[in-house]
Design a protein around this motif. Structure first.
Motif: not given
Length: 338
Positions: A180-184, A187-190, A214-216, A222-223
């Motif tokens: 789930t964190d990888l998907a988040i 999406l944030a990287s796009a 880093v931001l997530c 992301a945890t």
């Protein structure tokens, strides 16, 4: 079929390198095997469409490492972090001078060959810019091999013996929420990657992925840490990508560039020792831990050695991650438009 053959051979190279206990086996194993096969005339092919997503995934992983190590930051590390910045710039300048004056490399090639670390990102930049892999990657790979292979002998020489029991490093089981964190993060990287492309930043996929990661993690979106096997898979692909590019290179080139790398590595190790002992004396820190933290080897290999010998592994890892982050922003500065 040629792509499948290339990837299977890369996997075989990683397995053999791991069995032989080579440093950085998941990268150097595929790279060395495919380089040898390419030079021997074997027809290999790496799928170009995987290149950019591969760089982004590496950015995701390293961004998580940066965020994790930042959480463990100790106030006294502020001085050693500043020293790392100075050391990285000085070490790059000294080795680049050697590569330009003695080895007769072009400025950009000399700077990339001289950077003390971040092999995976340097490989990514070489591929992105279509630079001569033989000069740069041989210099960097030989350095990792030498530093990591010499580390146990240096420890014995510095400390005067081996510890009673050297712990074996074992990767932790992946956390359940990492998908789930990888998907988040993806999406944030796009938008970050899109913005860096618009800014014409070199290798936007890697930098965008790392910044988004880093931001997530910093924002708590992301945890969970990404699993270690993901990094190993990424390194296998990176090794296959660069090894397949050595078609037509002669053994004489390998000897020449490898010889220059040995001399440059000796210069780097001497500068590392002077920095570690000087910094440790001024700041009252362990000089062996300082040496491992500043040594121009791979972050995971240096962390492994520090863990095995119980030499402040978090301290060592933090400084190597810091150097990777610093080098990722220095590399675009090596590029001079013609």
């Amino acid at each position: 079929m040629r792509i499948a053959k290339t990837l299977l051979l890369a996997l075989a190279g990683a397995v053999v390198a791991h069995a032989l206990s080579l440093p950085l086996p998941w990268l150097l194993g595929p790279m060395l095997l495919l380089t040898a096969l390419s030079m021997a005339g074997v027809r290999l092919r790496f799928p170009g469409q995987l290149r950019n997503p591969l760089f982004a995934l590496i950015g995701f992983y390293l961004g998580g490492s940066v965020a994790y190590q930042s959480a463990l930051f100790q106030p006294e590390w502020l001085y050693t972090a500043a020293l790392m910045v100075v050391f990285t710039l000085l070490a790059t300048a000294v080795c680049a001078w050697y590569f330009m004056r003695v080895a007769k490399y072009e400025r950009e090639h000399a700077l990339l060959a001289a950077l003390p670390g971040a092999l995976a990102y340097i490989v990514a930049h070489v591929v992105e810019r279509d630079l001569p892999a033989a000069k740069i990657i041989i210099a960097q790979s030989m350095r990792v091999l030498l530093v990591v292979a010499l580390a146990p002998f240096l420890y014995r020489w510095l400390v005067g013996g081996e510890p009673d029991q050297v712990a074996r490093f074992a990767w932790q089981a992946p956390e359940s929420g990492w998908v789930t964190d990888l998907a988040i993060i993806a999406l944030a990287s796009a938008p970050v990657i899109w913005l860096l492309k618009r800014m014409r930043v070199v290798n936007p996929w890697f930098l965008g992925g790392m910044l988004a990661s880093v931001l997530c993690y910093a924002a708590g979106a992301a945890t969970h840490t990404l699993p270690a096997w993901l990094l190993q898979v990424l390194l296998i692909f990176i090794g296959a990508m660069i090894g397949a590019r050595f078609k037509g290179m002669r053994a004489a080139e390998l000897l020449i560039h490898g010889g220059h790398s040995i001399i440059a590595t000796a210069l780097l190790l001497a500068l590392t020792a002077a920095t570690a002992w000087g910094g440790a004396a001024v700041l009252g820190l362990d000089p062996v831990a300082m040496f491992l933290a500043f040594a121009p080897g791979g972050v995971h290999e240096m962390a492994l050695i520090a863990f095995a010998y119980s030499i402040e592994p978090v301290f060592v890892t933090f400084h190597h991650v810091l150097r990777i982050f610093l080098i990722s922003w220095l590399i675009p500065l090596t590029y001079r438009p013609r």
